[in-house]
Design a protein around this motif. Structure first.
Motif, PDB file in Angstrom:
ATOM      1  N   LEU A  38       0.910  -1.246  -0.036  1.00  0.00           N
ATOM      2  CA  LEU A  38      -0.049  -0.111  -0.048  1.00  0.00           C
ATOM      3  C   LEU A  38       0.910   1.214   0.000  1.00  0.00           C
ATOM      4  O   LEU A  38       1.859   1.367   0.841  1.00  0.00           O
ATOM      5  N   ALA A  39       0.603   2.268  -0.923  1.00  0.00           N
ATOM      6  CA  ALA A  39       1.191   3.552  -0.823  1.00  0.00           C
ATOM      7  C   ALA A  39       0.451   4.476  -0.655  1.00  0.00           C
ATOM      8  O   ALA A  39      -0.802   4.435  -0.846  1.00  0.00           O
ATOM      9  N   LEU A  40       0.864   5.799  -0.364  1.00  0.00           N
ATOM     10  CA  LEU A  40       0.181   6.795   0.079  1.00  0.00           C
ATOM     11  C   LEU A  40       0.249   7.945  -1.283  1.00  0.00           C
ATOM     12  O   LEU A  40       1.352   8.170  -1.575  1.00  0.00           O
ATOM     13  N   ARG A  41      -0.750   8.751  -1.188  1.00  0.00           N
ATOM     14  CA  ARG A  41      -0.927   9.697  -2.204  1.00  0.00           C
ATOM     15  C   ARG A  41      -1.388  11.209  -1.667  1.00  0.00           C
ATOM     16  O   ARG A  41      -2.525  10.762  -0.840  1.00  0.00           O
ATOM     17  N   LEU A  42      -0.722  12.198  -1.841  1.00  0.00           N
ATOM     18  CA  LEU A  42      -1.320  13.488  -1.112  1.00  0.00           C
ATOM     19  C   LEU A  42      -2.052  14.430  -2.014  1.00  0.00           C
ATOM     20  O   LEU A  42      -1.557  14.608  -3.012  1.00  0.00           O
ATOM     21  N   LEU A  43      -3.350  14.783  -1.638  1.00  0.00           N
ATOM     22  CA  LEU A  43      -4.208  15.602  -2.518  1.00  0.00           C
ATOM     23  C   LEU A  43      -4.763  16.739  -1.656  1.00  0.00           C
ATOM     24  O   LEU A  43      -4.917  16.809  -0.608  1.00  0.00           O
ATOM     25  N   GLU A  44      -5.114  17.904  -2.272  1.00  0.00           N
ATOM     26  CA  GLU A  44      -5.767  18.810  -1.857  1.00  0.00           C
ATOM     27  C   GLU A  44      -7.210  18.578  -1.926  1.00  0.00           C
ATOM     28  O   GLU A  44      -7.834  18.260  -3.043  1.00  0.00           O
ATOM     29  N   ALA A  45      -7.839  18.579  -0.930  1.00  0.00           N
ATOM     30  CA  ALA A  45      -9.541  18.038  -0.775  1.00  0.00           C
ATOM     31  C   ALA A  45     -10.286  18.645  -1.700  1.00  0.00           C
ATOM     32  O   ALA A  45     -11.315  18.324  -2.400  1.00  0.00           O
ATOM     33  N   SER A  46     -10.112  20.527  -1.836  1.00  0.00           N
ATOM     34  CA  SER A  46     -11.152  21.142  -2.791  1.00  0.00           C
ATOM     35  C   SER A  46     -10.704  20.958  -4.132  1.00  0.00           C
ATOM     36  O   SER A  46     -11.731  21.111  -4.687  1.00  0.00           O
ATOM     37  N   ARG A  47      -9.792  20.574  -4.437  1.00  0.00           N
ATOM     38  CA  ARG A  47      -9.441  20.180  -5.886  1.00  0.00           C
ATOM     39  C   ARG A  47      -9.898  18.809  -6.317  1.00  0.00           C
ATOM     40  O   ARG A  47      -9.909  18.598  -7.488  1.00  0.00           O
ATOM     41  N   ASN A  48     -10.255  17.889  -5.196  1.00  0.00           N
ATOM     42  CA  ASN A  48     -10.508  16.486  -5.871  1.00  0.00           C
ATOM     43  C   ASN A  48     -11.990  16.197  -4.980  1.00  0.00           C
ATOM     44  O   ASN A  48     -12.000  14.801  -4.650  1.00  0.00           O
ATOM     45  N   ARG A  49     -12.653  17.060  -5.088  1.00  0.00           N
ATOM     46  CA  ARG A  49     -14.351  16.560  -4.031  1.00  0.00           C
ATOM     47  C   ARG A  49     -14.713  15.300  -4.922  1.00  0.00           C
ATOM     48  O   ARG A  49     -15.334  14.528  -4.215  1.00  0.00           O
ATOM     49  N   GLU A  50     -14.775  15.488  -6.264  1.00  0.00           N
ATOM     50  CA  GLU A  50     -15.686  14.392  -6.947  1.00  0.00           C
ATOM     51  C   GLU A  50     -14.776  13.115  -6.702  1.00  0.00           C
ATOM     52  O   GLU A  50     -15.435  12.170  -6.424  1.00  0.00           O
ATOM     53  N   ALA A 103      -0.930   1.327   5.549  1.00  0.00           N
ATOM     54  CA  ALA A 103       0.023   2.317   4.679  1.00  0.00           C
ATOM     55  C   ALA A 103       1.059   3.342   5.495  1.00  0.00           C
ATOM     56  O   ALA A 103       2.252   3.289   5.141  1.00  0.00           O
ATOM     57  N   LEU A 104       0.617   3.644   6.585  1.00  0.00           N
ATOM     58  CA  LEU A 104       1.291   4.636   7.363  1.00  0.00           C
ATOM     59  C   LEU A 104       2.633   3.578   8.168  1.00  0.00           C
ATOM     60  O   LEU A 104       3.686   4.202   8.011  1.00  0.00           O
ATOM     61  N   LYS A 105       2.117   2.711   8.624  1.00  0.00           N
ATOM     62  CA  LYS A 105       3.187   1.770   9.167  1.00  0.00           C
ATOM     63  C   LYS A 105       4.327   1.362   8.362  1.00  0.00           C
ATOM     64  O   LYS A 105       5.586   1.210   8.676  1.00  0.00           O
ATOM     65  N   GLU A 106       3.955   1.184   7.236  1.00  0.00           N
ATOM     66  CA  GLU A 106       4.930   0.359   6.194  1.00  0.00           C
ATOM     67  C   GLU A 106       5.591   1.633   5.225  1.00  0.00           C
ATOM     68  O   GLU A 106       6.279   1.109   4.176  1.00  0.00           O
ATOM     69  N   ALA A 107       5.204   2.758   5.267  1.00  0.00           N
ATOM     70  CA  ALA A 107       5.448   3.851   4.370  1.00  0.00           C
ATOM     71  C   ALA A 107       7.066   4.004   4.246  1.00  0.00           C
ATOM     72  O   ALA A 107       7.386   4.099   3.118  1.00  0.00           O
ATOM     73  N   TRP A 108       7.702   3.993   5.188  1.00  0.00           N
ATOM     74  CA  TRP A 108       9.251   3.934   5.276  1.00  0.00           C
ATOM     75  C   TRP A 108       9.810   2.935   4.241  1.00  0.00           C
ATOM     76  O   TRP A 108      10.857   3.146   3.827  1.00  0.00           O
ATOM     77  N   ASP A 109       9.326   1.842   4.109  1.00  0.00           N
ATOM     78  CA  ASP A 109       9.720   0.643   3.620  1.00  0.00           C
ATOM     79  C   ASP A 109       9.201   0.550   2.362  1.00  0.00           C
ATOM     80  O   ASP A 109       9.844  -0.065   1.370  1.00  0.00           O
ATOM     81  N   THR A 110       7.950   0.893   2.070  1.00  0.00           N
ATOM     82  CA  THR A 110       7.204   0.940   0.814  1.00  0.00           C
ATOM     83  C   THR A 110       7.843   1.740  -0.253  1.00  0.00           C
ATOM     84  O   THR A 110       8.153   1.357  -1.352  1.00  0.00           O
ATOM     85  N   ASP A 111       8.071   3.092   0.261  1.00  0.00           N
ATOM     86  CA  ASP A 111       8.612   3.998  -0.764  1.00  0.00           C
ATOM     87  C   ASP A 111       9.421   4.968   0.418  1.00  0.00           C
ATOM     88  O   ASP A 111       8.716   6.056   0.631  1.00  0.00           O
TER      89      ASP A 111
END
Length: 247
Positions: A38-50, A103-111
């Motif tokens: 599992l990997a994480l992606r950061l978004l701005e909520a207002s730009r991605n409402r749909e 995803a948060l637990k494995e983040a440092w190892d995943t990417d």
């Protein structure tokens, strides 16, 4: 038949953009996703409402959210992943809190998060990961991303990363969203402030960054004593502790 290729086809057809729940026949074709990264992606909520209507997300403050991707195939040719939307969450038999916890637990190892000198990144030189070797840090600006460079801006919200950056720099710092792939990290001692950085970020988002890679126009500042990121865009202060609420 290569099960990873089947997974790619099924995921693309059934889960892309939050479409209807897959049929029983489709589910039979889908390999077990429990062992996929599992990997994480950061978004701005207002730009991605749909997009977020059908996608579990975790608020991390200042109008930003994290979503999860499941990496179905990783090889030297690249990485195929699909977002963990509500349909896929059901198929995986998981709840959103469990998925984000993993995803948060494995983040440092995943990417792995990578902090390097901007000068070295642009002009060549020592690109040592300063989060692993802080003794190599020098003055100037820095780039924060992840090992793959895919959705690398999310690295700012990996566990302990914000604090680790402040320890490397020994001071407060600004985090400027260069794109969805990275943040530019600027030590407070460089002397520039929110007004200049706001103009820089907005200008870059409108003239340099590809529309699909624009993260946000916000300028964030990390307060080392408080252990918090604040939105200081043109003087606004909307600080919020990271990862407070899951939706």
């Amino acid at each position: 038949t290569d099960p990873d290729m089947i997974a790619m086809d099924v995921a693309q057809q059934a889960f892309d953009a939050g479409r209807t729940a897959p049929s029983a026949d489709t589910l039979e074709q889908l390999p077990d996703l429990s062992d996929k990264r599992l990997a994480l992606r950061l978004l701005e909520a207002s730009r991605n409402r749909e997009f977020l209507k059908d996608t579990p997300y975790m608020e991390v403050g200042n109008g930003l959210v994290l979503v999860c991707d499941v990496r179905i195939q990783e090889s030297s040719d690249g990485c195929f992943s699909t977002v963990v939307n509500n349909n896929l969450l059901k198929v995986m038999g998981r709840d959103n809190q469990d998925v984000f916890r993993q995803a948060l637990k494995e983040a440092w190892d995943t990417d792995r998060p990578v902090l390097s000198s901007m000068e070295a990144k642009l002009f060549g030189g020592d690109e040592t990961n300063l989060l692993d070797h802080p003794e190599h840090s020098a003055s100037g600006m820095y780039i924060l991303t992840n090992t793959s460079g895919i959705h690398g801006a999310a690295a700012l919200f990996y566990p302990d990363v914000q604090q680790r950056i402040s320890e490397v720099l020994g001071e407060d710092y600004y985090a400027l969203p260069s794109s969805t792939e990275e943040f530019i990290i600027v030590p407070q001692s460089m002397g520039m402030g929110p007004k200049e950085f706001t103009a820089m970020v907005r200008d870059a988002n409108r003239s340099v960054v590809e529309p699909g890679q624009v993260l946000c126009d916000s300028v964030l500042k990390y307060d080392r004593d408080a252990g918090m990121l604040h939105d200081v865009t043109v003087g606004r202060e909307l600080g919020s502790r990271a990862a407070e609420r899951m939706c």
